[in-house]
Design a protein around this motif. Sequence first.
Motif, PDB file in Angstrom:
ATOM      1  N   TRP A 236      39.671  34.875  42.468  1.00 34.41           N
ATOM      2  CA  TRP A 236      40.457  33.717  42.877  1.00 34.41           C
ATOM      3  C   TRP A 236      39.738  32.410  42.568  1.00 34.41           C
ATOM      4  O   TRP A 236      38.540  32.275  42.789  1.00 34.41           O
ATOM      5  CB  TRP A 236      40.748  33.795  44.375  1.00 34.41           C
TER       6      TRP A 236
ATOM      7  N   ASN B   8      44.322  33.869  40.031  1.00 29.80           N
ATOM      8  CA  ASN B   8      43.622  35.049  40.527  1.00 29.80           C
ATOM      9  C   ASN B   8      43.671  36.133  39.468  1.00 29.80           C
ATOM     10  O   ASN B   8      44.735  36.441  38.938  1.00 29.80           O
ATOM     11  CB  ASN B   8      44.257  35.564  41.824  1.00 29.80           C
TER      12      ASN B   8
ATOM     13  N   GLN C 298      53.254  27.685  48.829  1.00 30.96           N
ATOM     14  CA  GLN C 298      52.197  28.219  49.689  1.00 30.96           C
ATOM     15  C   GLN C 298      52.328  29.726  49.862  1.00 30.96           C
ATOM     16  O   GLN C 298      51.336  30.462  49.814  1.00 30.96           O
ATOM     17  CB  GLN C 298      52.227  27.531  51.056  1.00 30.96           C
ATOM     18  N   ALA C 299      53.542  30.199  50.049  1.00 28.27           N
ATOM     19  CA  ALA C 299      53.757  31.644  50.210  1.00 28.27           C
ATOM     20  C   ALA C 299      53.373  32.404  48.945  1.00 28.27           C
ATOM     21  O   ALA C 299      52.728  33.471  49.025  1.00 28.27           O
ATOM     22  CB  ALA C 299      55.215  31.918  50.569  1.00 28.27           C
TER      23      ALA C 299
ATOM     24  N   GLU D  28      49.554  32.564  48.628  1.00 26.76           N
ATOM     25  CA  GLU D  28      48.952  33.588  49.478  1.00 26.76           C
ATOM     26  C   GLU D  28      49.159  34.984  48.893  1.00 26.76           C
ATOM     27  O   GLU D  28      48.273  35.842  48.954  1.00 26.76           O
ATOM     28  CB  GLU D  28      49.548  33.525  50.887  1.00 26.76           C
ATOM     29  N   GLU D  29      50.312  35.211  48.306  1.00 24.71           N
ATOM     30  CA  GLU D  29      50.589  36.502  47.668  1.00 24.71           C
ATOM     31  C   GLU D  29      49.724  36.682  46.431  1.00 24.71           C
ATOM     32  O   GLU D  29      49.225  37.778  46.149  1.00 24.71           O
ATOM     33  CB  GLU D  29      52.069  36.599  47.305  1.00 24.71           C
TER      34      GLU D  29
ATOM     35  N   LYS E 145      46.758  35.474  45.960  1.00 24.94           N
ATOM     36  CA  LYS E 145      45.391  35.760  46.395  1.00 24.94           C
ATOM     37  C   LYS E 145      45.182  37.245  46.659  1.00 24.94           C
ATOM     38  O   LYS E 145      44.068  37.753  46.511  1.00 24.94           O
ATOM     39  CB  LYS E 145      45.057  34.973  47.657  1.00 24.94           C
ATOM     40  N   ARG E 146      46.241  37.928  47.063  1.00 21.17           N
ATOM     41  CA  ARG E 146      46.118  39.344  47.441  1.00 21.17           C
ATOM     42  C   ARG E 146      46.263  40.297  46.256  1.00 21.17           C
ATOM     43  O   ARG E 146      46.141  41.513  46.421  1.00 21.17           O
ATOM     44  CB  ARG E 146      47.162  39.690  48.499  1.00 21.17           C
TER      45      ARG E 146
END
Length: 430
Positions: free
Chosen positions: A166, A178, A200-201, A204-205, A207-208
Amino acid sequence: MEQPAWLDHAWQEAGVRETPGPASNSRILQFFRDVGHADVTSDEVAWCAAFVGACLERAGLRSTRSLLARSYLDWGVPLADAKLGAVAVLSRGSDPGQGHAGFVVGAAKDQLFLLGGNQKDAVTVQSFPMGRLLGLRWPSTAEGVGQNDELFEAALAHVLEMEGGWTNDPHDPGGPTNLGITLSVFAAWKGLTLTDANRQALMEELKRLDAAAVRPIYRERYWNPSRAGDLPPALAVMHFDAAVNHGVSGAARMLQQALGVSVDGKIGPQTLAAAHGQPVAEVIDRYADIRRARYRSLSHFWRFGRGWLRRVDRTVLAARQIASTGTKISQQLQAGARPMSQTGQTSQTSKWWGHSITIWGAIITAASTVLPTIGPLFGIDITPDLVQEFGDQVILVVQAIGGLIGIIMTIYGRTRATASLERKQVTFQL
């Protein structure tokens, strides 16, 4: 009845004929180049398989790239009955190594009509007895563009090593990234338009994401469109890495520039033939120079330039190892990276402790602390800087001696060798 695309290309060559005498028809020589045999310079060489392969390649399918007609008996999937455009493989005489290949354009009870090359020294339609038919073949998904799974997995491992995890550097024009996948690419992959509301959502996805999640993105957005799987393995690593970092079209132009062919940003038969017909190591070096020049022209080179140039160097080294050794790409994943098992443990290799910078660093650090303290007790004035300087020189001397001994042992070992070297297959799990 609508005919397949490769048959369209075949009909366009109808009437092409060998040139009498020592000269050769350039159209026929192009068939050889299209299947990676640019070294063939005479139309006297049997060219029925080259014709079939060139038409398939021009339609975007992977041929056998062999000049043997019978190589098509293992290509695609078998057909029970004749079908327009199917590849027919026939026997030729009593020699099981000889054969003929062409495209089916018609069939009768005991006759098969083929549009083929080298039929009476030309591209013509000719009838053949059904008794000579060895097999009928049709393209499968395996003959699609870039479907070399082992090569893709290894090239992807290299790219992921280069890309890292990331990052959200404000100076990076790609934005949040990422595993090399930018936020905008990730949103497009999901079929979404990136907006302030979902940013933002999605971040976050993003990043995973793990390696398994980005694999299909890399295959569909970079590997297949770049046609890296249709290149020699060593060149495929360089080209795929470039497609990821410069974009598919940008990488295509760089590859074409390195090959000295027409630069249009589209990988076709001419580019592929040149890629298979030129020394791979030389092409990789030219490709690397073009990438370096491209990086240096970018306005944010001041920020990322060193990392970009290091990436090119590591990619060149990985590709050069494959080109020079001829081993499977799975054994040459990326320069400077040790093979990783599924548990994430690096493979262990042993070396003499005197070659370890870590050990010498510990010795020098201890000496810098201890000797200045106990030296005066014996009437010796030793400073930490003096110890550090001496230690650095010791490291250089030890490494130089070790390298010299290694060279001497290598030369001596080869002069004493009585058996030829043997290459054994080694497989690493990713």
